[in-house]
Design an enzyme around this catalytic site. Structure first.
Site, PDB file in Angstrom:
ATOM      1  CG  ASN A 136       1.019  -6.332   6.708  1.00 42.53           C
ATOM      2  OD1 ASN A 136       1.160  -7.491   7.103  1.00 42.53           O
ATOM      3  ND2 ASN A 136       1.781  -5.803   5.774  1.00 42.53           N
TER       4      ASN A 136
ATOM      5  CG  ASP B 102      -4.272  -4.551  14.127  1.00 35.09           C
ATOM      6  OD1 ASP B 102      -5.032  -5.065  14.967  1.00 35.09           O
ATOM      7  OD2 ASP B 102      -4.676  -3.810  13.210  1.00 35.09           O
TER       8      ASP B 102
ATOM      9  CE  LYS C 119       0.601  -2.400   9.409  1.00 34.83           C
ATOM     10  NZ  LYS C 119      -0.732  -2.698  10.020  1.00 34.83           N
TER      11      LYS C 119
ATOM     12  CB  VAL D  52     -12.537  -8.437  20.323  1.00 34.40           C
ATOM     13  CG1 VAL D  52     -13.381  -9.691  20.342  1.00 34.40           C
ATOM     14  CG2 VAL D  52     -11.114  -8.722  20.731  1.00 34.40           C
TER      15      VAL D  52
ATOM     16  CG  HIS E  37      -2.105  -0.979  15.036  1.00 32.15           C
ATOM     17  ND1 HIS E  37      -3.476  -0.992  15.232  1.00 32.15           N
ATOM     18  CD2 HIS E  37      -1.909  -0.950  13.702  1.00 32.15           C
ATOM     19  CE1 HIS E  37      -4.079  -0.985  14.050  1.00 32.15           C
ATOM     20  NE2 HIS E  37      -3.161  -0.948  13.114  1.00 32.15           N
TER      21      HIS E  37
ATOM     22  NE  ARG F  31      -2.079  -1.763   3.516  1.00 30.58           N
ATOM     23  CZ  ARG F  31      -2.503  -1.957   4.768  1.00 30.58           C
ATOM     24  NH1 ARG F  31      -3.668  -1.461   5.139  1.00 30.58           N
ATOM     25  NH2 ARG F  31      -1.782  -2.629   5.626  1.00 30.58           N
TER      26      ARG F  31
ATOM     27  CE1 TYR G  37      -5.576   2.195  10.307  1.00 29.12           C
ATOM     28  CE2 TYR G  37      -4.443   1.714   8.255  1.00 29.12           C
ATOM     29  CZ  TYR G  37      -5.615   1.923   8.962  1.00 29.12           C
ATOM     30  OH  TYR G  37      -6.820   1.871   8.317  1.00 29.12           O
TER      31      TYR G  37
ATOM     32  CD  GLU H 276      -3.869   2.868  15.375  1.00 30.05           C
ATOM     33  OE1 GLU H 276      -3.635   3.327  14.231  1.00 30.05           O
ATOM     34  OE2 GLU H 276      -2.996   2.766  16.256  1.00 30.05           O
TER      35      GLU H 276
END
Ligand SMILES: NC(=O)C1=CN([C@@H]2O[C@H](COP(=O)(O)OP(=O)(O)OC[C@H]3O[C@@H](n4cnc5c(N)ncnc54)[C@H](O)[C@@H]3O)[C@@H](O)[C@H]2O)C=CC1
Ligand SMILES: CC(=O)C(=O)O
Ligand SMILES: [Mg+2]
Length: 371
Positions: A300, A270, A75, A239, A96, A15, A94, A118
């Protein structure tokens, strides 16, 4: 503002942070775009298209990081990218962070302004910059699970939809959010028997209205989880507690009692994963086996369908990118509480409460960093 788009370097990550159309929009707003050579080449977005959109093509990542005031990525920055960030530079991608103490420490040390896709919220609720990738990963989770149930991939040799006269597989989806909804849509479409669990009865109610008796809904507690997981051929973990490490809902003991050759797809990996036995894997080596159960834990997943994912991601990220570039980060965050929710680390402080709590940092609210 000078905005840099480096080529992604995570394993099999194709990406790219900005499409040529997004570059064009930022250029039209008066900004200077620096795109690393070949950043979009793997998904058919050529340097010539970026040039036509108004970008300058830069030979290497180090020069992009050195010149840009804002870095737009997909990422989380890898260690060598963290090392190139500097004080006051904006990083929009992102992150995480909750399950990733090393990255968090590196971002704190950098002094950069780190805004995580996120955790940005939306006016209608939800996480609109996570949603498109969750849609992709949720849909892909059934494809990946179905493939790994095949004998050649180590699975038990079961077809998700069965055939007339032979029962379909049982697919269990934990978490009825975006990942869960898109997973169950695909699983139902393929003719599987589907059970979905969530703590939110409202989410289950909405799915029940849409899917009726083609799915079974269950309130998520240890008893219901155990019953569902032990009878499943495929379990999807989707979740999320926003910003926090995922709860380990499926224990090592439950996994040891699952059917041999069954498959787990832990999409929540992630954020650390919701199976006690999970650890992150890559597209190059996506699975491992614990107690005869295949674990697919690619952090990913949307990178595998990078062209679709890049366009879907840009649809969600470009608005805030323009605001950050036009106003600077302080004013853009003051003007928009949803964008402010994306601030995870700034000026050496952790400004997202769940990350600070999970990793033992002092929490410094975004407001005090905007003063
Ligand atoms: N591996 C990958 O490539 C990707 C991973 N993800 C991850 O997938 C995860 C899910 O994302 P979304 O579906 O967008 O989140 P979401 O917020 O839409 O859904 C999460 C759901 O989990 C439910 N939940 C929370 N605690 C629960 C419990 N104890 N039992 C059952 N359900 C519970 C919530 O009520 C909510 O409905 C996130 O960690 C996200 O980062 C998303 C995209 C790609
Ligand atoms: C959400 C995420 O981590 C991804 O799209 O890779
Ligand atoms: Mg990570």
């Amino acid at each position: 503002m000078r905005i840099g788009v480096p080529k992604e370097i995570k394993n099999h990550e194709y990406r790219v942070g900005l499409t040529p159309a997004s570059v064009r929009e930022l250029v039209a707003n008066g900004h200077q775009l620096l795109v690393q050579a070949g950043a979009g080449a793997a998904i058919g977005l050529s340097d010539d298209e970026y040039k036509a959109a108004g970008a300058q093509i830069i030979g290497d990542a180090a020069s992009v990081f050195a010149q840009a005031e804002m870095i737009v990525k997909v990422k989380e920055p890898q260690p060598q990218e963290c090392a190139m960030l500097r004080e006051g530079q904006i990083l929009y991608t992102y992150l995480h962070l909750a399950p990733d103490p090393e990255q968090t420490a590196a971002l704190v040390k950098s002094g950069a302004i780190c805004i995580a896709y996120e955790t940005i919220t939306g006016p209608g609720g939800g996480l609109p910059l996570l949603a498109p990738m969750s849609e992709v990963a949720g849909r892909m989770s059934i494809q990946a699970g179905a493939a790994h149930l095949e004998k050649s991939k180590g699975g038990m040799g079961v077809l998700l939809g069965g055939v007339p006269g032979v029962a379909p597989a049982h697919v269990v989806v934990i978490g009825a959010g975006v990942v869960g909804t898109h997973a169950l849509q695909m699983a139902v479409g393929m003719g599987a028997r589907v059970t979905v669990l969530d703590k939110s009865v409202d989410r289950l109610r909405q799915l029940d209205l849409v899917f009726g008796n083609r799915i079974t809904t269950a309130y998520s507690n240890a008893q219901a989880l155990e019953e569902a997981v032990l009878s499943a051929e495929l379990v999807i973990g989707g979740v999320l507690i926003p910003g926090a490490a995922a709860p380990k809902l499926v224990t090592r003991d439950m996994v040891s009692r699952m059917k041999k050759g069954s498959v787990i797809v832990d999409v929540a990996i992630d954020q650390g994963g919701c199976f006690e036995t999970s650890h992150a894997t890559t597209h190059a080596d996506p699975t491992f086996v614990v107690d005869g159960v295949i674990h697919y834990c690619v952090a990913n997943m949307p990178g595998a369908v990078a062209r679709t994912s890049t366009f879907a991601l840009n649809n969600a990220t470009i608005g805030h990118a323009v605001a950050l570039a036009n106003k600077g980060w302080r004013q853009a965050l003051r003007d928009n509480p949803h964008l402010k929710a994306g601030l995870n680390v700034a000026a050496g402080k952790v400004s997202y409460e769940a990350v600070a709590r999970d990793l033992g940092y002092e929490y410094v609210a975004a407001d005090s960093l905007l003063a």
